[in-house]
Design a protein around this motif. Structure first.
Motif, PDB file in Angstrom:
ATOM      1  N   MET A 176      79.156  71.166  24.594  1.00 24.68           N
ATOM      2  CA  MET A 176      78.485  71.294  25.894  1.00 24.68           C
ATOM      3  C   MET A 176      79.427  71.818  26.965  1.00 24.68           C
ATOM      4  O   MET A 176      78.992  72.498  27.895  1.00 24.68           O
ATOM      5  CB  MET A 176      77.893  69.938  26.321  1.00 24.68           C
TER       6      MET A 176
ATOM      7  N   ASP B  99      74.959  72.973  35.516  1.00 20.93           N
ATOM      8  CA  ASP B  99      74.298  73.213  34.235  1.00 20.93           C
ATOM      9  C   ASP B  99      74.096  71.916  33.456  1.00 20.93           C
ATOM     10  O   ASP B  99      72.996  71.642  32.958  1.00 20.93           O
ATOM     11  CB  ASP B  99      75.134  74.204  33.421  1.00 20.93           C
TER      12      ASP B  99
ATOM     13  N   GLU C 126      71.600  69.419  35.058  1.00 16.82           N
ATOM     14  CA  GLU C 126      70.225  69.890  34.883  1.00 16.82           C
ATOM     15  C   GLU C 126      69.762  69.718  33.442  1.00 16.82           C
ATOM     16  O   GLU C 126      68.630  69.302  33.179  1.00 16.82           O
ATOM     17  CB  GLU C 126      70.106  71.352  35.320  1.00 16.82           C
ATOM     18  N   LYS C 127      70.640  70.016  32.483  1.00 19.08           N
ATOM     19  CA  LYS C 127      70.270  69.878  31.066  1.00 19.08           C
ATOM     20  C   LYS C 127      70.050  68.422  30.663  1.00 19.08           C
ATOM     21  O   LYS C 127      69.156  68.114  29.881  1.00 19.08           O
ATOM     22  CB  LYS C 127      71.364  70.488  30.187  1.00 19.08           C
ATOM     23  N   THR C 128      70.888  67.533  31.173  1.00 14.38           N
ATOM     24  CA  THR C 128      70.795  66.129  30.776  1.00 14.38           C
ATOM     25  C   THR C 128      69.830  65.330  31.643  1.00 14.38           C
ATOM     26  O   THR C 128      69.431  64.217  31.277  1.00 14.38           O
ATOM     27  CB  THR C 128      72.179  65.448  30.848  1.00 14.38           C
TER      28      THR C 128
END
Length: 253
Positions: free
Chosen positions: A129, A187, A190-192
């Motif tokens: 990640m 990033d 927002e992804k998690t």
């Protein structure tokens, strides 16, 4: 009906002997926010993070995480809450005597009952990640400043936290690497779906990262708004802090 805030701090006073650090501070952090906290050195920004983690207890006032009052928790309850909070320290705070893999695995080994296979998979996942898979077996001394920041972020993600606290995430980095770390923070949060609170002195980073901003002055939050509105603030303290002007109320006090 509005969703309850993830973090709720109400009328908090924190005092060490005669020194008052926070004096009636109130702030609420909504789920999925990226709240950037600004303020002068010594204004209590990092102290705020320690209150949320339960490292410090307020002299007066309420500190809640997911509706639970942190200062009154037992050690067991506090550890459960801390497992939902990731912390990215100013200087990464990696353990120098163990490699990257072991630094990342440590929270899982100490706080969960996951098998070694599960831990290995999660270490690989978090390193991917932050684009650091090739650094798994490096020692902290072999990492550059930017690499250490990435590993610190990966470690904070190991327990899939609801909240991530960042203490000066761009400190000591050049402008290019600082921008890379900023984009990574945006990033990954927002992804998690994690909520984040970021303490920083770096104005470019602050306005790049934030969905909301707050400023602490004389122990209180004196302004809180979106980045766009913050830039246009008519509060003389906020305006002086953002401009860096030596003429204004900050140095007059």
């Amino acid at each position: 009906m509005n969703e309850a805030p993830l973090v709720s701090i109400e009328d908090v006073k924190l005092q060490f002997g005669p020194k008052v650090v926070l004096d009636g501070l109130t702030i609420h952090v909504a789920k999925h926010d990226r709240l950037v906290v600004l303020g002068q050195s010594g204004s209590g920004k990092s102290t705020l993070l320690r209150l949320i983690c339960g490292i410090l207890k307020p002299t007066l006032g309420s500190v809640k995480f997911n509706g639970q009052e942190i200062p009154t928790m037992s050690r067991r309850q506090l550890n459960q809450v801390r497992s939902k909070i990731g912390m990215v320290y100013q200087y990464s705070a990696l353990i120098s005597s163990i490699d990257v893999r072991d630094n990342l695995a440590l929270p899982l080994e100490e706080l969960t009952r996951k098998t070694q296979g599960e831990i290995e998979r999660l270490v690989d996942e978090k390193l991917e990640m932050v684009d650091m898979t090739s650094s798994k077996y490096l020692m902290p001394a072999e990492l550059s400043g930017g690499m250490r920041k990435r590993i610190g972020l990966a470690r904070a993600l190991m327990l899939d936290p609801e909240l991530i606290l960042f203490d000066e995430p761009s400190a000591g980095l050049d402008p290019v690497i600082s921008s890379v770390i900023d984009e990574l923070i945006i990033d990954l949060t927002e992804k998690t779906g994690a909520t984040s609170i970021i303490v920083t002195h770096e104005m470019d980073s602050a306005f790049r990262i934030a969905t909301r901003m707050a400023m602490i002055y004389k122990g209180k939050v004196i302004a809180e708004d979106t980045p766009a509105r913050f830039k246009e603030s008519t509060n003389s303290v906020v305006a002086q802090f953002l401009s860096g002007d030596t003429d204004g109320p900050i140095l007059a006090n």
